[in-house]
Write a protein that holds these residues in place. Structure first.
Motif, mmCIF file in Angstrom:
data_model
loop_
_atom_site.group_PDB
_atom_site.id
_atom_site.type_symbol
_atom_site.label_atom_id
_atom_site.label_comp_id
_atom_site.label_asym_id
_atom_site.label_seq_id
_atom_site.Cartn_x
_atom_site.Cartn_y
_atom_site.Cartn_z
ATOM 1 N N GLU A 132 0.849 -1.188 0.000
ATOM 2 C CA GLU A 132 0.000 0.000 0.000
ATOM 3 C C GLU A 132 0.887 1.242 0.000
ATOM 4 N N LEU A 133 0.735 2.088 -1.000
ATOM 5 C CA LEU A 133 1.533 3.310 -1.101
ATOM 6 C C LEU A 133 0.887 4.403 -0.268
ATOM 7 N N GLU A 134 1.662 4.945 0.673
ATOM 8 C CA GLU A 134 1.172 5.994 1.556
ATOM 9 C C GLU A 134 2.269 7.041 1.756
ATOM 10 N N ILE A 135 1.901 8.179 2.296
ATOM 11 C CA ILE A 135 2.857 9.194 2.719
ATOM 12 C C ILE A 135 2.702 9.366 4.231
ATOM 13 N N ALA A 136 3.830 9.442 4.927
ATOM 14 C CA ALA A 136 3.784 9.583 6.378
ATOM 15 C C ALA A 136 4.385 10.911 6.808
ATOM 16 N N ALA A 137 3.793 11.492 7.844
ATOM 17 C CA ALA A 137 4.361 12.660 8.505
ATOM 18 C C ALA A 137 5.202 12.176 9.684
#
Length: 316
Positions: A132-137
């Motif tokens: 699953e492609l996600e962006i994290a802070a």
């Protein structure tokens, strides 16, 4: 700026990335230490001035920017992903109201973190392995019970986040009704860099940045999209996460899957062998994830081990 953590013969090092060069900070210093102490250089010139040596980016093995975060949460900021995943299982009704009332998240295991180019092992017992492609802070300060605009100000940077998911084990987790468990323990990719907010398009607590993303398996595009169409923004998710508990430097909070950038959304339980579904991940597959302005991860999937069997309990 872009920050990288890389392996050396004497341990991990951290440095600021300038094109193909890393300005390495003194040995023993880590991103997590600098975030906790508030000492991370604010400019490339400052980082270069504090650097003890430089190395070529292509000559090092990159690790996760923070190899062992204090805590990790994975959110579900894109409700269309959830709708698509439900449709793949043959569920066509709308999401329950609760999904529109609060931003969902679950805790992930820091010990599951792998670097952006490391092999990923299939979860023991799984034959429906997925990405699953996600962006994290990544959090750079401390705060509790925060308003969204206050929470946004705690973000030190962003990184790619791949939530490796065993969909068959996740179905077992779902039957328990208490959240994610072994379906999500196989691995979590962070990397390749920690990118400071000023490197990305203008955004605010109520208006997320909008960048393009792509996901492919063995060079074949699986999904693509943009990050801007979030139902819950970073500020809102972090505000909710901070209720009653402090966010700490180094905490990682992901957005959830950007729609179509995962295999499950292309699956059809009613026609599992449809030619439009590329198949679940198998040993030897190479997964490549890209986010404009943040970077690319590239990882090979390898075989897992057979799980140790546990005898079921007698039914009451």
């Amino acid at each position: 700026m872009r920050w990288a953590t890389f392996a050396t013969e004497t341990g991990e090092r951290v440095g600021a990335v300038d094109g193909g060069t890393i300005h390495a900070l003194p040995p023993g210093e880590t991103l997590l230490d600098h975030l906790r102490q508030g000492t991370l250089p604010a400019t490339l010139d400052e980082a270069a001035g504090r650097s003890t040596d430089t190395v070529a980016l292509n000559d090092v093995r990159l690790l996760a920017p923070i190899p062992r975060p204090p805590s990790m949460r994975d959110s579900l900021c894109y409700l269309q992903h959830m709708r698509n995943a439900m449709a793949a299982r043959g569920v066509t009704e709308d999401l329950p109201d609760i999904w529109y009332d609060i931003p969902a998240f679950y805790f992930a295991g820091p010990a599951s973190v792998v670097g952006p180019y490391e092999d990923v092992t299939i979860a023991p017992g799984s034959t429906w392995f997925d990405f699953e492609l996600e962006i994290a802070a990544v959090i750079g300060g401390t705060g509790r019970d925060l308003a969204p605009h206050q929470a946004q100000e705690l973000i030190a940077g962003y990184t790619l986040y791949c939530d490796w998911s065993a969909r068959d084990l996740q179905a077992l987790d779902r039957g328990l009704g208490i959240g994610q468990a072994k379906g999500k323990d196989a691995g979590t990719t962070l990397g390749p860099f920690l990118v400071t907010p000023d490197e990305l398009p203008d955004h605010a607590f109520d208006s997320p940045f909008d960048i393009e993303v792509r996901a492919s398996v063995n060079g074949v595009l699986v999904g693509s999209g943009t990050t801007g169409k979030m139902d819950w923004t970073y500020g809102e998710v972090l505000s909710y996460a901070s209720r009653g508990i402090p966010l700490e430097p180094g905490d990682v909070i992901a957005t959830g899957t950007i729609p179509t950038c995962t295999l499950i959304e292309h699956f059809n339980a009613l026609e599992p062998d449809a030619p439009t579904f590329p198949g679940w991940l198998a040993p030897g597959d190479v997964v490549e994830l890209t986010a404009a302005g943040i970077g690319t991860t590239r990882q090979r999937v390898v075989a897992g081990v057979d799980p140790w069997p546990l005898a079921p309990r007698p039914r009451a």
